[in-house]
Design a protein around this motif. Sequence first.
Motif, short mmCIF file in Angstrom:
data_model
loop_
_atom_site.label_atom_id
_atom_site.label_comp_id
_atom_site.label_asym_id
_atom_site.label_seq_id
_atom_site.Cartn_x
_atom_site.Cartn_y
_atom_site.Cartn_z
N PHE A 1 0.83 -1.21 0.00
CA PHE A 1 0.00 0.00 0.00
C PHE A 1 0.86 1.25 0.00
O PHE A 1 0.67 2.16 -0.82
CB PHE A 1 -0.92 0.00 1.23
CG PHE A 1 -1.66 1.29 1.44
CD1 PHE A 1 -2.83 1.54 0.76
CD2 PHE A 1 -1.17 2.25 2.33
CE1 PHE A 1 -3.52 2.74 0.93
CE2 PHE A 1 -1.84 3.45 2.51
CZ PHE A 1 -3.02 3.69 1.81
N ASN A 2 1.83 1.33 0.91
CA ASN A 2 2.63 2.54 1.05
C ASN A 2 3.51 2.78 -0.18
O ASN A 2 3.66 3.91 -0.65
CB ASN A 2 3.49 2.47 2.31
CG ASN A 2 3.86 3.85 2.82
OD1 ASN A 2 3.03 4.59 3.33
ND2 ASN A 2 5.13 4.24 2.64
N LEU B 1 4.45 5.67 -5.36
CA LEU B 1 4.76 5.56 -6.80
C LEU B 1 3.64 6.04 -7.71
O LEU B 1 3.85 6.22 -8.91
CB LEU B 1 5.08 4.10 -7.14
CG LEU B 1 6.37 3.52 -6.55
CD1 LEU B 1 6.45 2.01 -6.84
CD2 LEU B 1 7.59 4.24 -7.12
N SER B 2 2.44 6.25 -7.17
CA SER B 2 1.27 6.50 -8.01
C SER B 2 1.43 7.75 -8.89
O SER B 2 1.14 7.72 -10.09
CB SER B 2 0.00 6.61 -7.16
OG SER B 2 0.12 7.67 -6.23
N ALA B 3 1.91 8.84 -8.30
CA ALA B 3 2.08 10.06 -9.09
C ALA B 3 3.18 9.91 -10.13
O ALA B 3 3.03 10.32 -11.29
CB ALA B 3 2.39 11.24 -8.16
N ASP B 4 4.28 9.26 -9.72
CA ASP B 4 5.42 9.10 -10.61
C ASP B 4 5.09 8.20 -11.80
O ASP B 4 5.47 8.48 -12.94
CB ASP B 4 6.58 8.50 -9.81
CG ASP B 4 7.89 8.52 -10.58
OD1 ASP B 4 7.96 9.23 -11.60
OD2 ASP B 4 8.84 7.83 -10.17
N GLU C 1 12.00 -4.16 7.30
CA GLU C 1 12.99 -3.07 7.42
C GLU C 1 12.43 -1.79 6.82
O GLU C 1 12.56 -0.70 7.42
CB GLU C 1 14.27 -3.48 6.69
CG GLU C 1 15.39 -2.45 6.80
CD GLU C 1 16.65 -2.87 6.05
OE1 GLU C 1 17.42 -1.98 5.65
OE2 GLU C 1 16.84 -4.09 5.85
N TYR C 2 11.78 -1.88 5.67
CA TYR C 2 11.17 -0.71 5.03
C TYR C 2 10.10 -0.10 5.93
O TYR C 2 10.07 1.13 6.13
CB TYR C 2 10.55 -1.13 3.69
CG TYR C 2 9.65 -0.10 3.05
CD1 TYR C 2 10.17 0.94 2.29
CD2 TYR C 2 8.27 -0.18 3.19
CE1 TYR C 2 9.35 1.89 1.70
CE2 TYR C 2 7.43 0.77 2.61
CZ TYR C 2 7.98 1.80 1.87
OH TYR C 2 7.15 2.75 1.30
N LEU C 3 9.24 -0.93 6.49
CA LEU C 3 8.16 -0.43 7.35
C LEU C 3 8.71 0.24 8.60
O LEU C 3 8.20 1.28 9.05
CB LEU C 3 7.22 -1.58 7.74
CG LEU C 3 6.42 -2.22 6.60
CD1 LEU C 3 5.66 -3.43 7.10
CD2 LEU C 3 5.45 -1.21 5.98
N THR C 4 9.76 -0.36 9.18
CA THR C 4 10.36 0.21 10.40
C THR C 4 11.00 1.55 10.11
O THR C 4 10.84 2.51 10.88
CB THR C 4 11.41 -0.77 10.97
OG1 THR C 4 10.78 -2.01 11.27
CG2 THR C 4 12.05 -0.20 12.23
N GLU C 5 11.72 1.63 8.99
CA GLU C 5 12.36 2.90 8.62
C GLU C 5 11.33 4.00 8.36
O GLU C 5 11.58 5.17 8.63
CB GLU C 5 13.22 2.69 7.37
CG GLU C 5 14.48 1.88 7.61
CD GLU C 5 15.23 1.58 6.33
OE1 GLU C 5 14.71 1.92 5.24
OE2 GLU C 5 16.33 1.00 6.40
N LYS C 6 10.16 3.62 7.86
CA LYS C 6 9.09 4.58 7.58
C LYS C 6 8.23 4.87 8.80
O LYS C 6 7.36 5.76 8.76
CB LYS C 6 8.18 4.05 6.45
CG LYS C 6 8.86 3.95 5.09
CD LYS C 6 9.06 5.31 4.47
CE LYS C 6 9.65 5.21 3.08
NZ LYS C 6 9.82 6.54 2.45
N GLY C 7 8.44 4.10 9.88
CA GLY C 7 7.62 4.28 11.08
C GLY C 7 6.18 3.82 10.90
O GLY C 7 5.26 4.36 11.53
#
Length: 480
Positions: A38-39, A44-47, A184-190
């Motif tokens: 989802f995140n 990426l949606s706009a890009d 790791e990605y989720l943790t870095e993003k909080g």
Amino acid sequence: MDKHLSKVKKFIADEELIKGDEIVLAGVSGGADSVCLFNMLCELSADLGFKLAVIHINHMIRQEAGEDAAFVEKLCEDNRISFFKKDIDIPGLSKTTDASEEELARNERYKAFEEVATMLSERYGKKVIIATAHNANDQAETMLHNLFRGSGIKGLSGIKVLSFRGDFELIRPLLVLERDEIEEYLTEKGLKWCTDKTNETDDYTRNRIRHNILPVAKEQINNGAIRHAAKAAEYISEVDDYIDEQADAVFFDIAAMSQGGIIINCESCAMQHKVVRSRILMKAIKFIVPHIKDIQSVHLSELDNMLQRTEGSESLSLPYGINATREYGDLILTLGDISPNEQEDADAEGFFIDKDHLEAGGDHVFNIPGLGKVNFKLFLYKSDMKIPTLEYTKWFDYDKISNSMQFRRRETGDVIEIGDGTKTLKKFMIDEKIPAKSREELFVLFDDKDVIWIPGYRISSKFKVDSDTARILEVKLISD
């Protein structure tokens, strides 16, 4: 840009999963994988130029399932993303079928995805792509699960990066990431996520592979074990596609449709490589019974031995009532006790089913090319009756059928109703990747120009049983 997001963006571009100006409908359960999906799609949606929408399925199995739904809904609200929720009573539905809750949940989940995707496509007039959060660990688990079960090369190819579900493309953008990278990605993003407690038990085979095999492989054999297994599945998938291409290239030079089944020239087929021969035989079987699941390698090996023998006649019985007979250099596959010559006096233009005869009561059996014996039966519908989910037993609302029915080959102008819309039969067959030759030979059940049932593929929404149904028409494939 985050390294994990960059990795997924490159994967999407390399595999051409999203081309822009589409709607991507993401299945989000609230777990770590789907929150990552989802995140990343939000970022990426706009890009990439697509519009994101989310569907959440509550299978009504776990007590905390309502909390998961509320979590995903809030996630969408905070990010201004369209949210759709479907409640499906899997425990209740499981009482009406022999399928496991796991299999039933998967099937019902994808049906719901298709329904919402159809609605979005019609509302916005755009292409809709369905995205799921399968990752490299899921890929490794699937391949090992199929390996241990004795699957052939198709099972070992695991989860496809891009596949088709009904009218829609199904993409898996996270297959390039391992579960550790996702967390790791989720943790870095909080970012927070929900935990499905059933994933923590060893009640399911996949969980036992997840908890007891993959960690040992990674820790004690090779730290890249999961990545390597996922890469192997990807390579096997490419090999599987290549074998399909080779089999397709020669299939109609070797095999021919007959009114009673399919005939394979033994000498021509025997000249092919063993793996191509096996695929040719499997394709021939699927022309008779599409989507068959119970044919095993031992059956294909027996058929292969039959076509390579140079003398004598013999026969073999296979699942689903398929009969294989070798005669005069031909391997003949038919359904039930139907032989290629049984249908010689049949009307080549179609098989009419008179409603007056059905209303007289009793069973009415017709021999249909490529299917075999099909039984029609009419009876009153009661609300406590369980609608069958078998591939070749279908119930229809009889009073929605306007004309006497007909099993026939397709014609210009034929249409099938899917959801709230219609599609030409030609387009449906192309989208389902039904081989061109098979499209011409396949006998379909019609009400005038309206498709009622495409055996082995789907029934029309127009004739489905609902709360107003009074009479049921049961159409059932029988093997004797």
